[in-house]
Design a protein around this motif. Structure first.
Motif, PDB file in Angstrom:
ATOM      1  N   GLY A 433       4.357  -7.126 -10.737  1.00 15.32           N
ATOM      2  CA  GLY A 433       4.731  -8.327 -10.003  1.00 15.32           C
ATOM      3  C   GLY A 433       3.557  -9.246  -9.761  1.00 15.32           C
ATOM      4  N   ASP A 434       3.776 -10.208  -8.866  1.00 16.26           N
ATOM      5  CA  ASP A 434       2.738 -11.204  -8.589  1.00 16.26           C
ATOM      6  C   ASP A 434       2.170 -11.069  -7.187  1.00 16.26           C
ATOM      7  OD1 ASP A 434       4.915 -12.001  -7.155  1.00 16.26           O
ATOM      8  OD2 ASP A 434       4.883 -14.103  -7.802  1.00 16.26           O
ATOM      9  N   THR A 435       2.416  -9.950  -6.515  1.00 16.61           N
ATOM     10  CA  THR A 435       1.871  -9.758  -5.180  1.00 16.61           C
ATOM     11  C   THR A 435       1.065  -8.469  -5.115  1.00 16.61           C
ATOM     12  OG1 THR A 435       3.726  -8.483  -4.284  1.00 16.61           O
ATOM     13  CG2 THR A 435       3.923 -10.885  -4.215  1.00 16.61           C
ATOM     14  N   LEU A 436       0.076  -8.468  -4.250  1.00 15.15           N
ATOM     15  CA  LEU A 436      -0.730  -7.275  -4.047  1.00 15.15           C
ATOM     16  C   LEU A 436       0.123  -6.150  -3.476  1.00 15.15           C
ATOM     17  CD1 LEU A 436      -3.459  -5.828  -3.962  1.00 15.15           C
ATOM     18  CD2 LEU A 436      -3.875  -6.906  -1.734  1.00 15.15           C
ATOM     19  N   TYR A 437       1.081  -6.489  -2.625  1.00 14.11           N
ATOM     20  CA  TYR A 437       1.923  -5.460  -2.022  1.00 14.11           C
ATOM     21  C   TYR A 437       2.655  -4.644  -3.094  1.00 14.11           C
ATOM     22  CZ  TYR A 437       5.840  -3.292   0.384  1.00 14.11           C
ATOM     23  OH  TYR A 437       6.762  -2.387   0.848  1.00 14.11           O
ATOM     24  N   GLU A 438       3.204  -5.339  -4.101  1.00 15.32           N
ATOM     25  CA  GLU A 438       3.932  -4.631  -5.153  1.00 15.32           C
ATOM     26  C   GLU A 438       3.006  -3.705  -5.946  1.00 15.32           C
ATOM     27  OE1 GLU A 438       7.442  -7.768  -6.364  1.00 15.32           O
ATOM     28  OE2 GLU A 438       5.391  -8.239  -6.953  1.00 15.32           O
ATOM     29  N   THR A 439       1.798  -4.178  -6.231  1.00  9.26           N
ATOM     30  CA  THR A 439       0.853  -3.355  -6.986  1.00  9.26           C
ATOM     31  C   THR A 439       0.388  -2.153  -6.169  1.00  9.26           C
ATOM     32  OG1 THR A 439       0.111  -5.270  -8.249  1.00  9.26           O
ATOM     33  CG2 THR A 439      -1.341  -3.368  -8.225  1.00  9.26           C
ATOM     34  N   LEU A 440       0.158  -2.343  -4.878  1.00  8.14           N
ATOM     35  CA  LEU A 440      -0.242  -1.216  -4.034  1.00  8.14           C
ATOM     36  C   LEU A 440       0.868  -0.170  -3.947  1.00  8.14           C
ATOM     37  CD1 LEU A 440      -2.142  -3.012  -1.111  1.00  8.14           C
ATOM     38  CD2 LEU A 440      -3.115  -1.780  -3.065  1.00  8.14           C
ATOM     39  N   ARG A 441       2.113  -0.621  -3.920  1.00 13.83           N
ATOM     40  CA  ARG A 441       3.228   0.324  -3.923  1.00 13.83           C
ATOM     41  C   ARG A 441       3.253   1.115  -5.233  1.00 13.83           C
ATOM     42  NH1 ARG A 441       5.740   2.820  -0.595  1.00 13.83           N
ATOM     43  NH2 ARG A 441       7.749   2.704  -1.702  1.00 13.83           N
ATOM     44  N   ALA A 442       2.995   0.395  -6.343  1.00 13.60           N
ATOM     45  CA  ALA A 442       2.951   1.077  -7.641  1.00 13.60           C
ATOM     46  C   ALA A 442       1.816   2.093  -7.682  1.00 13.60           C
ATOM     47  CB  ALA A 442       2.789   0.048  -8.764  1.00 13.60           C
ATOM     48  N   ALA A 443       0.663   1.744  -7.105  1.00 15.38           N
ATOM     49  CA  ALA A 443      -0.476   2.669  -7.075  1.00 15.38           C
ATOM     50  C   ALA A 443      -0.153   3.893  -6.237  1.00 15.38           C
ATOM     51  CB  ALA A 443      -1.705   1.945  -6.511  1.00 15.38           C
ATOM     52  N   GLU A 444       0.577   3.691  -5.141  1.00 12.64           N
ATOM     53  CA  GLU A 444       0.950   4.817  -4.278  1.00 12.64           C
ATOM     54  C   GLU A 444       1.886   5.769  -5.010  1.00 12.64           C
ATOM     55  OE1 GLU A 444       3.274   5.543  -0.018  1.00 12.64           O
ATOM     56  OE2 GLU A 444       2.524   3.558  -0.549  1.00 12.64           O
ATOM     57  N   LEU A 445       2.821   5.214  -5.784  1.00  9.70           N
ATOM     58  CA  LEU A 445       3.747   6.053  -6.537  1.00  9.70           C
ATOM     59  C   LEU A 445       3.044   6.754  -7.699  1.00  9.70           C
ATOM     60  CD1 LEU A 445       6.853   3.660  -6.664  1.00  9.70           C
ATOM     61  CD2 LEU A 445       6.568   5.713  -5.259  1.00  9.70           C
ATOM     62  N   THR A 446       2.041   6.087  -8.281  1.00  9.01           N
ATOM     63  CA  THR A 446       1.299   6.689  -9.392  1.00  9.01           C
ATOM     64  C   THR A 446       0.483   7.885  -8.913  1.00  9.01           C
ATOM     65  OG1 THR A 446       1.156   4.552 -10.508  1.00  9.01           O
ATOM     66  CG2 THR A 446      -0.425   6.251 -11.186  1.00  9.01           C
ATOM     67  N   GLY A 447      -0.212   7.685  -7.789  1.00 11.81           N
ATOM     68  CA  GLY A 447      -0.994   8.760  -7.201  1.00 11.81           C
ATOM     69  C   GLY A 447      -2.194   9.164  -8.039  1.00 11.81           C
ATOM     70  N   GLY A 448      -2.979  10.087  -7.543  1.00 10.27           N
ATOM     71  CA  GLY A 448      -4.127  10.610  -8.265  1.00 10.27           C
ATOM     72  C   GLY A 448      -5.219   9.569  -8.455  1.00 10.27           C
ATOM     73  N   GLU A 449      -6.120   9.885  -9.389  1.00 14.94           N
ATOM     74  CA  GLU A 449      -7.248   8.997  -9.655  1.00 14.94           C
ATOM     75  C   GLU A 449      -6.790   7.658 -10.216  1.00 14.94           C
ATOM     76  OE1 GLU A 449     -11.106   7.783  -9.572  1.00 14.94           O
ATOM     77  OE2 GLU A 449     -10.252   9.641  -8.771  1.00 14.94           O
ATOM     78  N   GLY A 451      -3.970   6.087  -9.618  1.00 11.07           N
ATOM     79  CA  GLY A 451      -3.442   5.272  -8.536  1.00 11.07           C
ATOM     80  C   GLY A 451      -4.546   4.699  -7.668  1.00 11.07           C
ATOM     81  N   HIS A 452      -5.552   5.518  -7.382  1.00  8.99           N
ATOM     82  CA  HIS A 452      -6.685   5.060  -6.570  1.00  8.99           C
ATOM     83  C   HIS A 452      -7.425   3.915  -7.269  1.00  8.99           C
ATOM     84  CE1 HIS A 452     -10.059   5.241  -3.783  1.00  8.99           C
ATOM     85  NE2 HIS A 452     -10.868   5.253  -4.844  1.00  8.99           N
ATOM     86  N   THR A 453      -7.634   4.060  -8.563  1.00  3.01           N
ATOM     87  CA  THR A 453      -8.336   3.020  -9.324  1.00  3.01           C
ATOM     88  C   THR A 453      -7.530   1.734  -9.354  1.00  3.01           C
ATOM     89  OG1 THR A 453      -9.392   4.690 -10.718  1.00  3.01           O
ATOM     90  CG2 THR A 453      -9.318   2.424 -11.567  1.00  3.01           C
ATOM     91  N   LEU A 454      -6.221   1.848  -9.551  1.00  4.84           N
ATOM     92  CA  LEU A 454      -5.357   0.662  -9.569  1.00  4.84           C
ATOM     93  C   LEU A 454      -5.391  -0.060  -8.230  1.00  4.84           C
ATOM     94  CD1 LEU A 454      -3.221  -1.179 -10.815  1.00  4.84           C
ATOM     95  CD2 LEU A 454      -1.481   0.519 -10.167  1.00  4.84           C
ATOM     96  N   ALA A 455      -5.308   0.684  -7.128  1.00  6.15           N
ATOM     97  CA  ALA A 455      -5.332   0.065  -5.799  1.00  6.15           C
ATOM     98  C   ALA A 455      -6.663  -0.629  -5.543  1.00  6.15           C
ATOM     99  CB  ALA A 455      -5.068   1.116  -4.726  1.00  6.15           C
ATOM    100  N   ALA A 456      -7.775   0.037  -5.907  1.00  3.75           N
ATOM    101  CA  ALA A 456      -9.093  -0.561  -5.688  1.00  3.75           C
ATOM    102  C   ALA A 456      -9.273  -1.831  -6.515  1.00  3.75           C
ATOM    103  CB  ALA A 456     -10.187   0.458  -6.040  1.00  3.75           C
ATOM    104  N   THR A 457      -8.797  -1.799  -7.762  1.00  2.00           N
ATOM    105  CA  THR A 457      -8.904  -2.976  -8.627  1.00  2.00           C
ATOM    106  C   THR A 457      -8.079  -4.133  -8.078  1.00  2.00           C
ATOM    107  OG1 THR A 457      -9.213  -1.560 -10.566  1.00  2.00           O
ATOM    108  CG2 THR A 457      -8.544  -3.842 -10.966  1.00  2.00           C
ATOM    109  N   ALA A 458      -6.861  -3.838  -7.621  1.00  2.00           N
ATOM    110  CA  ALA A 458      -5.995  -4.885  -7.093  1.00  2.00           C
ATOM    111  C   ALA A 458      -6.575  -5.480  -5.809  1.00  2.00           C
ATOM    112  CB  ALA A 458      -4.601  -4.313  -6.826  1.00  2.00           C
TER     113      ALA A 458
END
Length: 523
Positions: A433-449, A451-458
Motif C-alpha cells: 500500500g501507500d501508508t506506513l501503517y499498512e507496511t508495518l502490519r505486513a512486517a508484523e505478519l511476516t515476523g522474524g528477521e 519482518g524486522h528489516t522491512l519495518a526498519a526500512t519503512a
C-alpha cells in the motif's frame, strides 16, 4: 436596550469576551484535534493517507469556503444570531461524527462542523469590535488572538489525551460542552449588532470562491499519487485557476461584492493576510507530519504524542505575552517578521532532528513563541483598516486566509510526505500500500528477521519523507517572514503594544484616525 458604562461600553463586555473566546477556542481546536488520531483512523476506518488528508482538510476547507458568505450574513442579519446558529450546527456535526464508521461519513460530518464554525468565527470578532470601546479594543483583540493561537497549539495535546484514554470518537464528544455553554451564555449575554447598511447576498461569488479553494486543495493532495500532468492534478488546479479568475472578475463588477477589493490595494492588508496564511500553512503541515512521525517512527502512543507536542501550546502563551514589548519597539512589521522567523527555525529544527526528544522540544518552543508573536499584530492590522460596521465581513476575510493556510498546509506538506514515502518504498520487498501503517502490519505478519528489516526500512523511509515535508513547511513560513518585513506597517503604524495584554489601569490611549476611516486605530 442594553446598559452601557459612562464611556458607551457594555458593562458585561468582559463576560461576553469569555463566551466568544470559548466558542473560538472550540472551533480552532478542531483544526488540529484529529492530527494525533490519524494513525488510529487509518487502522479503525481503513483510511489511506489521501483520505486522512481529506478527513483533516474537509473541516478547514468548508470553514474557509463559507467564511466570506458567513461574514456578510452576520453583518446583514445579526452577529449574535449568526454565532448562536453556527454553534448549533457545529454541535450537530460533532454528534454525527461520533457515529461515523467510514472515511466518507467522517468527512461529511467534518464538513457540517466546518459550516457551523464559519458562522461562529466572524461573529466573535465583530461582536468584540462592537462592544469594546476603542481604548480597550486592541487589548480585547489581543486576548482573542491569544485564545485562537492557544486553540491551534492545544489541538494535538487534547486529541492525544482523549484518544489515549478513550476512543477516537471522543475528540468530537468534547465539543459538546463548549457548544452548550456558548448557546446558553450567548443567548443571555451577547448583544445583537448588524451593519446599518448591509450588503445583499452574493451567492455567485461564494460558489466561485469555494470552488477555487476546493480545486486548489484537491489538486495539491492528488500530487502525492499522480503526475503533475495527470487529470486529477491538472484538472483540480485548472478548476482553481478558472474559478479564482472568475471570482475576482465577478467581485470587481458586482455592486456589492463580498470581497472588499479596495483592501487588496492596501500593502498592510496584503502583508498581514499573506504572512498569516503562510504561517498557518507551515504550522498545520508541521503538526500533521509531526504527530504521525512521533507515533510511527518513535513508537509514541497517541497520549504521549499529544504530551510531546504540549510545549508548543505553552510557548504560544509566552509569545503572546512578549508581543506587546516587541511591538512597542519594532511595530507590527518587526514583531511579525521576528515571530515568523522564529517559527521557521523551529520547523527546520524538527525536520533535521536525529534521535531523542530535546530537539523536538526546542523546535516546538520556537514555533509556539513565533506563533504567539504573530497572531495579534496581523489581526489588529486587518481589523483597523475598516470601520466597525464592516467588521464581520473583514473578520471573515482574515479568517479565510488562516483556514485556507491550514487546508493548504495539510495538503502540501502531507502530499510531500506521502509522495516521498511512496517513492522510497516502491522497490522494497514486502512493502504494502501507500501508508506506513499498512507496511508495518505486513512486517508484523511476516515476523522474524525479514519482518524486522522491512519495518526498519519503512520507518526510515517515513522519517526521511517527514524531513522533506517539514523542509517545505519551514520554507513557507520563512517566505511569510519576508512578506511581513516588506509590507506590514512599521513602528509608527501600529498600536498593538500595551493593548494586547496590558492591564486596563494603564488608562485610555488616544489613537490616530485611520486613513481609511475615522474612529479606528491606525494599522
Amino acid at each position: 436596550m442594553h446598559r452601557t458604562d459612562g464611556d458607551g461600553a457594555h458593562p458585561q463586555r468582559w463576560w461576553m469576551l469569555g463566551i466568544l473566546s470559548l466558542a473560538l477556542f472550540a472551533i480552532v481546536l478542531n483544526n488540529g484535534l484529529l492530527n494525533v488520531a490519524v494513525p488510529v483512523l487509518m487502522r479503525d476506518l481503513g483510511a489511506d493517507i489521501g483520505q486522512a488528508q481529506w478527513i483533516v482538510d474537509s473541516y478547514a476547507l468548508a470553514f474557509a469556503g463559507v467564511l466570506l458568505t458567513a461574514g456578510a450574513v452576520a453583518d446583514r442579519f445579526g452577529r449574535k444570531r449568526a454565532t448562536l446558529c453556527g454553534a448549533a450546527v457545529f454541535g450537530a456535526g460533532s454528534l454525527v461524527a461520533l457515529g461515523a464508521d467510514s472515511p466518507g461519513q467522517l468527512m461529511a460530518a467534518r464538513v457540517v462542523m466546518g459550516l457551523g464554525a464559519a458562522f461562529i468565527m466572524p461573529g466573535t470578532l465583530a461582536i468584540i469590535v462592537d462592544v469594546f470601546p476603542e481604548t480597550e479594543r486592541a487589548r480585547a483583540i489581543g486576548m482573542w488572538s491569544g485564545v485562537s493561537a492557544l486553540g491551534v497549539a492545544a489541538g494535538p495535546v487534547v486529541g492525544g489525551a482523549l484518544v489515549g484514554h478513550f476512543w477516537w470518537g471522543s475528540i468530537f464528544l468534547v465539543n459538546l460542552v463548549p457548544v452548550a455553554v456558548v448557546l446558553v451564555g450567548g443567548a443571555l449575554l451577547l448583544r445583537e449588532s448588524a451593519d446599518r447598511a448591509p450588503r445583499p447576498p452574493d451567492p455567485v461569488g461564494a460558489l466561485l470562491g469555494t470552488a477555487a479553494m476546493a480545486g486548489l486543495v484537491y489538486g495539491v493532495i492528488q500530487t502525492s499519487g499522480h503526475a503533475l500532468t495527470s487529470l486529477p492534478v491538472a484538472g483540480g488546479l485548472a478548476v482553481a485557476a478558472a474559478a479564482g479568475t472568475g471570482f475576482m472578475a465577478w467581485e470587481r463588477r458586482h455592486p456589492h461584492p463580498m470581497l472588499d477589493t479596495d483592501l487588496l490595494r492596501r500593502p498592510a492588508f496584503i502583508g498581514a493576510s499573506a504572512s498569516i496564511l503562510l504561517l498557518m500553512l507551515g504550522l498545520a503541515g508541521t503538526l500533521f507530519v509531526l504527530t504521525q512521525r512521533l507515533q510511527f517512527v518513535l513508537g509514541y502512543s497517541p497520549l504521549r504524542s499529544g504530551l510531546a507536542v504540549m510545549p508548543v501550546a505553552l510557548a504560544v502563551v509566552l509569545g503572546t505575552l512578549l508581543c506587546p514589548a516587541l511591538d512597542r519597539r519594532a511595530g507590527a512589521r518587526g514583531c511579525v517578521a521576528v515571530g515568523l522567523s522564529a517559527a521557521a527555525c523551529g520547523v527546520l529544527v524538527l525536520g533535521q532532528w536525529g534521535e531523542g526528544y530535546p530537539p523536538v522540544f526546542a523546535g516546538l518552543v520556537l514555533i509556539g513563541v513565533g506563533f504567539g508573536l504573530s497572531m495579534a499584530p496581523t489581526t489588529h492590522v486587518v481589523m483597523s483598516l475598516v470601520p466597525p460596521e464592516r467588521s464581520g465581513s473583514t473578520a471573515s476575510l482574515d479568517m479565510t486566509m488562516q483556514e485556507l493556510g491550514t487546508a493548504l498546509g495539510v495538503a502540501v506538506v502531507g502530499s510531500v510526505l506521502a509522495g516521498r514515502y511512496a517513492d522510497a518504498v516502491a522497490g522494497v520487498s514486502g512493502a504494502v500500500g501507500d501508508t506506513l501503517y499498512e507496511t508495518l502490519r505486513a512486517a508484523e505478519l511476516t515476523g522474524g528477521e525479514a519482518g524486522h528489516t522491512l519495518a526498519a526500512t519503512a520507518r526510515q523511509a517515513f522519517d526521511d519523507a517527514s524531513a522533506a515535508g517539514l523542509g517545505v513547511a519551514a520554507a513557507a513560513v520563512a517566505c511569510g517572514a519576508v512578506v511581513a518585513a516588506l509590507l506590514l506597517p512599521g513602528r509608527a503604524g501600529t498600536k498593538v503594544a500595551e493593548a494586547a495584554v496590558a492591564p486596563s489601569a494603564a488608562g485610555p490611549r488616544e489613537t490616530e484616525p485611520s486613513p481609511a476611516h475615522q474612529g479606528s486605530a491606525r494599522p
